[in-house]
Design a protein around this motif. Structure first.
Motif, PDB file in Angstrom:
ATOM      1  N   ALA A 179       0.826  -1.204   0.000  1.00 17.16           N
ATOM      2  CA  ALA A 179       0.000   0.000   0.000  1.00 17.16           C
ATOM      3  C   ALA A 179       0.862   1.257   0.000  1.00 17.16           C
ATOM      4  O   ALA A 179       0.523   2.254  -0.646  1.00 17.16           O
ATOM      5  CB  ALA A 179      -0.921  -0.009   1.222  1.00 17.16           C
ATOM      6  N   VAL A 222      -5.972  -1.160   3.166  1.00 24.22           N
ATOM      7  CA  VAL A 222      -5.094  -2.209   3.683  1.00 24.22           C
ATOM      8  C   VAL A 222      -5.569  -2.674   5.058  1.00 24.22           C
ATOM      9  O   VAL A 222      -5.862  -1.871   5.940  1.00 24.22           O
ATOM     10  CB  VAL A 222      -3.624  -1.716   3.746  1.00 24.22           C
ATOM     11  N   SER A 278      -7.613   1.900   6.567  1.00 22.22           N
ATOM     12  CA  SER A 278      -6.949   0.708   7.090  1.00 22.22           C
ATOM     13  C   SER A 278      -7.740   0.096   8.241  1.00 22.22           C
ATOM     14  O   SER A 278      -8.606   0.735   8.847  1.00 22.22           O
ATOM     15  CB  SER A 278      -5.522   1.028   7.544  1.00 22.22           C
TER      16      SER A 278
END
Length: 341
Positions: free
Chosen positions: A120, A130, A268
């Motif tokens: 990423a 991610v 994330s």
């Protein structure tokens, strides 16, 4: 490849080999929809995501679990240099392209978490979000990794240092692959880990072996049949490819000099077991998430869970993972860490 490579391949999933710059990557895919690339850690295989493949497919995603280079049915180059982080990032990009996609969400566990985070970081054009399981993101810092690890342990040797010399760890592990894997999995699992002194398993006494402090129980979440499969794959490939990931850490540090301290800014997710020793060692990395993972949507510590989160707590992980993926289509709000029973 045949759909029946293993008796526990999820119904409806299929095995494929795709070409990448360094050879071929074996993967198992299930479902249609936005692509979610699943990257395992050490010492595992695509199999560690067997519970997530059908859950993600049912939720409307195209779930793809790979054998990382050096593992399973994927290519295993001989040179240590072939396992530096840039090569893994290139593999992941090539898998996305081979599947006919331009972008993907990437999710990793253990070493796969590091590979996912760096994928990423280096290719934000491809990896739009991610998920990190077990190991938090730690940006490249000022000290060479092997120097830092050499300072840990006093009279004993930290396991990462123990893995550095080619052939040394292999000589121990490959004497009894099934027994070593079973002991390693069990010692880091929430239901079988030692009640006290659990961190000691990561340190090797002089003249000893890493396995000297393993527990002998097989964890409840891994069947004998599944352990047999994992052992057979590593019996066939050996452990050098897997261990070479540890042996390129200094090369990674050099390669990532331009990203020193760099944050991963995409949305994330972080999920870990509260009994995972990594959480204690890397507590400062978790505290730094507001600056290192500014796009963090949610962070979860699973009570009573060890290192192998997606295998130990598949239903809970599937719920957290699919909720996070669904949130990527709309507004997201950063949440602090939550503890889940």
């Amino acid at each position: 490849m045949s759909q029946d490579v293993t008796p526990f391949t999820p119904a409806g999933a299929r095995h494929r080999l795709v070409d990448v710059p360094g050879g071929r990557i074996h993967l198992v895919e299930q479902g249609t929809g936005p692509l979610v690339l699943l990257v395992h850690g050490f010492p595992e295989l695509w199999h560690s995501w067997r519970h997530q493949l059908p859950a993600l497919a049912a939720a409307g995603y195209r779930a793809v679990a790979i054998d990382v280079r050096g593992y399973g049915r994927s290519s295993a180059p001989d040179a240590v240099e072939a396992y530096r982080i840039g090569a893994h990032v290139e593999d992941n990009v090539a898998v996305v392209r081979a599947l006919g996609e331009e972008t993907a969400v990437i999710v990793g566990h253990d070493w796969g978490s590091t590979i996912a985070a760096d994928s990423a970081l280096l290719r934000p054009d491809v990896f739009t979000a991610v998920g990190l399981f077990g190991v938090p993101y730690t940006p490249r810092g000022g000290m060479r990794p092997t120097d830092a690890f050499a300072m840990i342990g006093g009279d004993e040797e930290f396991y990462v240092s123990h893995f550095q010399q080619p052939g040394r760890a292999e000589a121990e592990i490959e004497q009894d692959v099934r027994g070593w894997l079973s002991g390693f999995y069990a010692t880091l699992a929430g239901d079988t880990k030692p009640a006290s002194g659990e961190g000691a398993v990561f340190f090797v006494p002089k003249g000893g072996k890493l396995s000297d402090r393993f527990v002998t129980d097989r964890p409840s979440w891994l069947t004998d049949e599944e352990l047999d499969f994992c052992a057979a794959e590593f019996e066939r490939t050996g452990f050098t490819g897997a261990l070479n990931r540890y042996r390129t850490m200094d090369r990674d540090w050099e390669d990532l000099a331009g990203q020193d301290g760099a944050p991963v800014t995409q949305p994330s997710l972080f999920v870990a077991g509260e009994l995972d020793a990594s959480i204690a060692w890397l507590a400062d990395a978790i505290k730094a998430f507001p600056s290192t993972l500014p796009g963090l949507v949610s962070s979860h510590l699973l009570e009573g869970c060890g290192h192998w989160v997606q295998q130990e707590r598949p239903d809970e992980v599937n719920r957290l993972l699919t909720a996070w993926l669904d949130s990527l289509d709309g507004p997201t709000t950063t949440q602090g860490p939550t503890r889940t029973r």
